[in-house]
Design an enzyme around this catalytic site. Structure first.
Site: not given
Ligand SMILES: *Cc1c(COP(=O)(O)O)cnc(C)c1O
Length: 413
Positions: A104, A126, A392
């Site tokens: 993010k 938000e 992610s």
């Molecule tokens: C917020 C988040 C997501 C989901 O958001 P996307 O916009 O679909 O990437 C996925 N993995 C993590 C670690 C997150 O914090």
């Protein structure tokens, strides 16, 4: 739906030129907002078009990504996981190692530089799970901009450590008490604030969602994931991957990985949160079970009831708990270029523990959904093939859920 789509080649055409000037990805996207917000979106679009080609802006962004965020993140060959399945080689794109523990920050650092260049003094956002709120409060602290985060009161209770983090970073966290007191209602409050304060304020949207130009803008800042992975895999393995796998909430980490490969012969799989079933309040699998509608300023796939009301999603993973999805994913689904499917809470939990035990990496529950597709995919692959999974984020924030799972396992023994 568990077998991979074998003809990626037939579905490759030029997907990289979307959106069009009106912000459409084919029939999806657009700008479904009150008239009064249009000037702000036009100002943002103009600034973004100019700055993304500006050498000084790009140099600053690159330096921040290198020295503050910690990029490039590694592309890690998961030898033990690969041996476990005994087929294709598995690589992990380590977004969990980026500052604040997830992808993010790529977006929030880009957008705060944009806000600063536009002369905005104040940032709003938000947040549902609090991860986007933390990433926003982080860059606001670094750049000394005032920051207000809207969060449903229900979510504030569930994600209290992130509320504390945001406050420590100097942000004002405003609890939203309307509606279901969750993300949907927090988004409405943030939009209301933006309407009132648009001259001084930039609204940092956290995924490839919302009205044009946000889906294109957030993709621009997240595509670094795929650009790096593309270079790294060619350097490390001497070829492009055969498969890319990423979890999909709003879709920003997935599009970040997929986008630079869209015109290559690479198969892509987006994994949604299947929760505990297919009924209302049991999943967050928008592309798998939803249908097109208008939500958050965009036309896209949406979880809705028979009479068109937004259906509340459910997932064990707070970051995937969103009833819409980025409009570009709606196009990629419609065209067949990317395959979307859902895995359950239980499958995600198993995958999180498997990765932890085999590789010593505790993944975020969101990322565990992507990992949970491996047991379905790998039997269809060969040793000559390569799979890249987008890791992610890291799992620290999910320890409470993991601990509960371990305790339950203990009792069942
Ligand atoms: C917020 C988040 C997501 C989901 O958001 P996307 O916009 O679909 O990437 C996925 N993995 C993590 C670690 C997150 O914090």
């Amino acid at each position: 739906m568990s077998t991979p789509n074998r003809d990626a080649k037939s579905t490759i055409s030029n997907f990289t030129h979307y959106p069009d000037d009106a912000g459409y990805f084919d029939e999806f996207g657009g700008q479904f907002v009150p008239e009064i917000l249009r000037p702000a979106l036009e100002e943002l679009q103009a600034a973004f078009s100019k700055l993304k080609q500006d050498d000084a802006f790009n140099r600053t962004l690159r330096e921040e990504l290198t020295h503050y965020v910690g990029r490039p993140t590694p592309l890690y060959f998961a030898a033990n996981l690969t041996r476990h399945f005994g087929r294709a080689r598995i690589y992990l794109k380590r977004e969990d190692l980026a500052h604040t523990g997830a992808h993010k920050i790529n977006n929030t650092i880009g957008q705060i530089l944009l806000a600063r260049a536009m002369g905005k003094r104040r940032i709003i956002a938000e947040t549902g799970a609090g991860q986007h709120g933390v990433a926003t409060a982080t860059v606001a602290a670094k750049y000394g901009l005032e920051c207000t985060i809207y969060m449903g009161e229900e979510d504030m209770e569930r994600q209290y450590p992130n509320v504390q983090r945001m406050r420590m970073l100097g942000a004002t966290v405003v609890g939203v008490t309307s509606g279901t007191r969750t993300l949907k209602d927090a988004t409405n409050e943030a939009l209301r604030d933006w309407l009132t304060n648009v001259d001084t304020t930039h609204y940092i949207i956290g995924s490839v969602v919302g009205p044009h130009p946000f889906p294109a803008l957030v993709r621009h800042f997240q595509k670094i994931i795929g650009e790096e992975a593309r270079e790294q895999i060619q350097h490390q393995a001497g070829k492009l991957p055969d498969y890319l796998v990423a979890c999909v909430g709003g879709g920003s980490n997935a599009i970040g990985l997929f986008y630079p490969f869209l015109n290559d012969d690479v198969q892509m799989i987006g994994v949604e949160a299947g929760g505990i079933g297919t009924g209302p309040l049991q999943h967050a699998a928008t592309l798998t079970y939803g249908r097109p509608g208008v939500f958050h300023g965009m036309r896209t796939y949406l979880l809705q009831t028979a009479d068109g009301q937004v259906q509340l999603p459910y997932s064990i993973s707070a970051g995937l708990d969103y009833p819409g999805v980025g409009p570009e994913h709606s196009l990629l689904k419609k065209s067949g270029r990317v395959q979307y499917l859902a895995v359950s809470d239980a499958e995600a939990l198993d995958a999180a523990f498997l990765l932890t035990r085999l590789e010593g990496i505790i993944p975020a529950l969101e990322s565990a959904h992507a990992l949970a597709y491996l047991p379905k995919l790998l039997p269809h692959t060969t040793e000559a093939e390569i799979v890249i999974v987008n890791l992610s984020g890291r799992g620290d924030k999910d320890m409470q859920t993991y601990i509960q799972h371990m305790e339950k396992e203990q009792q069942n023994k």
